[in-house]
Design a protein around this motif. Structure first.
Motif, PDB file in Angstrom:
ATOM      1  N   LEU A  77      35.580  43.473  33.097  1.00  0.00           N
ATOM      2  CA  LEU A  77      35.832  43.093  34.491  1.00  0.00           C
ATOM      3  C   LEU A  77      37.317  42.825  34.732  1.00  0.00           C
ATOM      4  O   LEU A  77      37.845  43.122  35.813  1.00  0.00           O
ATOM      5  CB  LEU A  77      34.987  41.872  34.857  1.00  0.00           C
ATOM      6  CG  LEU A  77      33.476  42.146  34.890  1.00  0.00           C
ATOM      7  CD1 LEU A  77      32.702  40.863  35.145  1.00  0.00           C
ATOM      8  CD2 LEU A  77      33.138  43.187  35.951  1.00  0.00           C
ATOM      9  N   LEU A  93      39.512  42.294  38.371  1.00  0.00           N
ATOM     10  CA  LEU A  93      38.952  41.050  38.897  1.00  0.00           C
ATOM     11  C   LEU A  93      39.681  39.848  38.319  1.00  0.00           C
ATOM     12  O   LEU A  93      40.116  39.871  37.150  1.00  0.00           O
ATOM     13  CB  LEU A  93      37.457  40.951  38.578  1.00  0.00           C
ATOM     14  CG  LEU A  93      36.484  41.685  39.529  1.00  0.00           C
ATOM     15  CD1 LEU A  93      36.681  43.185  39.447  1.00  0.00           C
ATOM     16  CD2 LEU A  93      35.045  41.322  39.171  1.00  0.00           C
ATOM     17  N   ASP A  94      39.825  38.789  39.111  1.00  0.00           N
ATOM     18  CA  ASP A  94      40.389  37.553  38.583  1.00  0.00           C
ATOM     19  C   ASP A  94      39.265  36.702  37.991  1.00  0.00           C
ATOM     20  O   ASP A  94      38.088  37.059  38.067  1.00  0.00           O
ATOM     21  CB  ASP A  94      41.161  36.790  39.669  1.00  0.00           C
ATOM     22  CG  ASP A  94      40.285  36.395  40.868  1.00  0.00           C
ATOM     23  OD1 ASP A  94      39.049  36.332  40.711  1.00  0.00           O
ATOM     24  OD2 ASP A  94      40.843  36.164  41.956  1.00  0.00           O
ATOM     25  N   THR A  95      39.637  35.570  37.405  1.00  0.00           N
ATOM     26  CA  THR A  95      38.634  34.773  36.681  1.00  0.00           C
ATOM     27  C   THR A  95      37.553  34.236  37.620  1.00  0.00           C
ATOM     28  O   THR A  95      36.392  34.112  37.230  1.00  0.00           O
ATOM     29  CB  THR A  95      39.296  33.598  35.947  1.00  0.00           C
ATOM     30  OG1 THR A  95      40.104  32.842  36.872  1.00  0.00           O
ATOM     31  CG2 THR A  95      40.162  34.102  34.801  1.00  0.00           C
ATOM     32  N   GLY A  96      37.928  33.935  38.882  1.00  0.00           N
ATOM     33  CA  GLY A  96      36.927  33.442  39.820  1.00  0.00           C
ATOM     34  C   GLY A  96      35.860  34.478  40.123  1.00  0.00           C
ATOM     35  O   GLY A  96      34.659  34.175  40.093  1.00  0.00           O
ATOM     36  N   ARG A  97      36.290  35.711  40.375  1.00  0.00           N
ATOM     37  CA  ARG A  97      35.324  36.762  40.685  1.00  0.00           C
ATOM     38  C   ARG A  97      34.523  37.160  39.446  1.00  0.00           C
ATOM     39  O   ARG A  97      33.343  37.506  39.541  1.00  0.00           O
ATOM     40  CB  ARG A  97      36.055  37.977  41.260  1.00  0.00           C
ATOM     41  CG  ARG A  97      36.622  37.741  42.657  1.00  0.00           C
ATOM     42  CD  ARG A  97      37.126  39.024  43.255  1.00  0.00           C
ATOM     43  NE  ARG A  97      36.049  39.991  43.388  1.00  0.00           N
ATOM     44  CZ  ARG A  97      36.247  41.299  43.589  1.00  0.00           C
ATOM     45  NH1 ARG A  97      37.482  41.781  43.644  1.00  0.00           N
ATOM     46  NH2 ARG A  97      35.227  42.129  43.718  1.00  0.00           N
ATOM     47  N   ILE A  98      35.172  37.102  38.262  1.00  0.00           N
ATOM     48  CA  ILE A  98      34.441  37.394  37.019  1.00  0.00           C
ATOM     49  C   ILE A  98      33.325  36.369  36.834  1.00  0.00           C
ATOM     50  O   ILE A  98      32.191  36.716  36.470  1.00  0.00           O
ATOM     51  CB  ILE A  98      35.400  37.391  35.812  1.00  0.00           C
ATOM     52  CG1 ILE A  98      36.334  38.592  35.890  1.00  0.00           C
ATOM     53  CG2 ILE A  98      34.614  37.422  34.497  1.00  0.00           C
ATOM     54  CD1 ILE A  98      37.432  38.574  34.836  1.00  0.00           C
ATOM     55  N   GLN A 140      31.738  34.744  39.121  1.00  0.00           N
ATOM     56  CA  GLN A 140      30.660  35.044  40.073  1.00  0.00           C
ATOM     57  C   GLN A 140      29.816  36.220  39.591  1.00  0.00           C
ATOM     58  O   GLN A 140      28.579  36.179  39.663  1.00  0.00           O
ATOM     59  CB  GLN A 140      31.265  35.359  41.440  1.00  0.00           C
ATOM     60  CG  GLN A 140      31.891  34.166  42.136  1.00  0.00           C
ATOM     61  CD  GLN A 140      32.538  34.561  43.456  1.00  0.00           C
ATOM     62  OE1 GLN A 140      32.611  35.736  43.798  1.00  0.00           O
ATOM     63  NE2 GLN A 140      33.014  33.573  44.199  1.00  0.00           N
ATOM     64  N   GLN A 141      30.495  37.257  39.111  1.00  0.00           N
ATOM     65  CA  GLN A 141      29.786  38.460  38.668  1.00  0.00           C
ATOM     66  C   GLN A 141      28.855  38.169  37.504  1.00  0.00           C
ATOM     67  O   GLN A 141      27.750  38.723  37.425  1.00  0.00           O
ATOM     68  CB  GLN A 141      30.790  39.530  38.245  1.00  0.00           C
ATOM     69  CG  GLN A 141      31.531  40.208  39.376  1.00  0.00           C
ATOM     70  CD  GLN A 141      30.772  41.406  39.906  1.00  0.00           C
ATOM     71  OE1 GLN A 141      29.807  41.236  40.660  1.00  0.00           O
ATOM     72  NE2 GLN A 141      31.176  42.591  39.543  1.00  0.00           N
ATOM     73  N   SER A 197      27.763  35.105  36.563  1.00  0.00           N
ATOM     74  CA  SER A 197      27.016  33.844  36.736  1.00  0.00           C
ATOM     75  C   SER A 197      27.434  32.805  35.698  1.00  0.00           C
ATOM     76  O   SER A 197      26.594  32.083  35.139  1.00  0.00           O
ATOM     77  CB  SER A 197      25.497  34.102  36.648  1.00  0.00           C
ATOM     78  OG  SER A 197      25.088  34.985  37.680  1.00  0.00           O
ATOM     79  N   GLU A 213      33.859  29.216  36.122  1.00  0.00           N
ATOM     80  CA  GLU A 213      35.213  29.740  35.903  1.00  0.00           C
ATOM     81  C   GLU A 213      35.809  29.157  34.626  1.00  0.00           C
ATOM     82  O   GLU A 213      36.569  29.826  33.922  1.00  0.00           O
ATOM     83  CB  GLU A 213      36.111  29.425  37.106  1.00  0.00           C
ATOM     84  CG  GLU A 213      37.443  30.160  37.046  1.00  0.00           C
ATOM     85  CD  GLU A 213      38.222  30.063  38.358  1.00  0.00           C
ATOM     86  OE1 GLU A 213      39.388  30.505  38.377  1.00  0.00           O
ATOM     87  OE2 GLU A 213      37.667  29.546  39.345  1.00  0.00           O
TER      88      GLU A 213
END
Length: 215
Positions: A165, A170-175, A177-178, A180, A183
């Motif tokens: 990812l 993707l940054d760590t926040g979106r990773i 989320q992806q 679950s 952060e």
């Protein structure tokens, strides 16, 4: 017009042909070692060394010569053996096995081809030994790695997911989320990976994983 002086290009004191492969022969029996060296002596593109640590390719007889080679050595191994046992094959893999040559085929021409293949990163293992190695890898994964959440590429499943990812931008926040995860979990995963592999930052980690085909 100002004259331009052409300075002579300095000559290197290294007289070794640039294309020569640095080869070290390993054998516990001095007669066997001498025989192998004689097969390679004077051959074009070969420079024989006594210093194991300076060699690009090591030509070795199966045990016990393998035990003289450190597992941290970065050279590629040409192993000469008849029917090596699994313990010998694993020892060879740990020492950079590239080509396995049956003893009866260890002629000068065959060794030259094996050295050339090893230097170029090409693998050549007889089918029966290759089958044993693949079965051994399957057992290693099922019995040792998988229970510890490790894969054969040396990454945990979580590390591989995070790196993939990251490579997608993707940054760590979106990773988080992806996948679950929290952060904090993603950041701890990256920190652990960087520390274990001696990598400098996230970009270095992604480049490392892509270069080695881990993701």
């Amino acid at each position: 017009m100002t004259a331009v002086t052409a300075w002579p290009t300095p000559r290197s004191t290294d007289t070794r042909p640039r294309s020569a492969t640095r080869v070290c022969v390993q054998a516990t029996d001095p007669l066997v070692r001498a025989g192998l060296r004689s097969e390679l002596t004077g051959k074009p593109g070969i420079e024989l060394l006594d210093d194991l640590t300076a060699a690009e390719v090591v030509v070795a007889i199966a045990e016990p010569a393998l035990h003289d080679m450190p597992t941290t050595h970065t050279s590629r191994l040409v192993l000469i053996a008849d029917q090596p046992r699994m313990v010998e094959l694993w020892a060879a893999v740990e020492r950079g096995l590239a080509v396995l040559v049956p003893r009866e085929e260890a002629t000068g021409m065959r060794l030259l081809r094996a050295v050339a293949d090893a230097r170029r990163g090409r693998g050549d293992v007889p089918p029966e030994q290759l089958g044993s190695l693949l079965r051994g890898l399957s057992r290693l994964h099922a019995e040792t790695l998988a229970p510890r959440d490790l894969s054969l590429n040396g990454l945990t499943c979580r590390e591989a997911d995070v790196l993939r990812l990251l490579a997608d931008g993707l940054d760590t926040g979106r990773i988080a989320q992806q996948l679950s995860y929290s952060e904090r979990t993603v950041k701890n995963t990256l920190h652990s990976l960087l520390t274990r592999l001696g990598l400098h930052n996230r970009t270095h980690a992604v480049a490392y994983a892509i270069r080695l085909g881990l993701i």
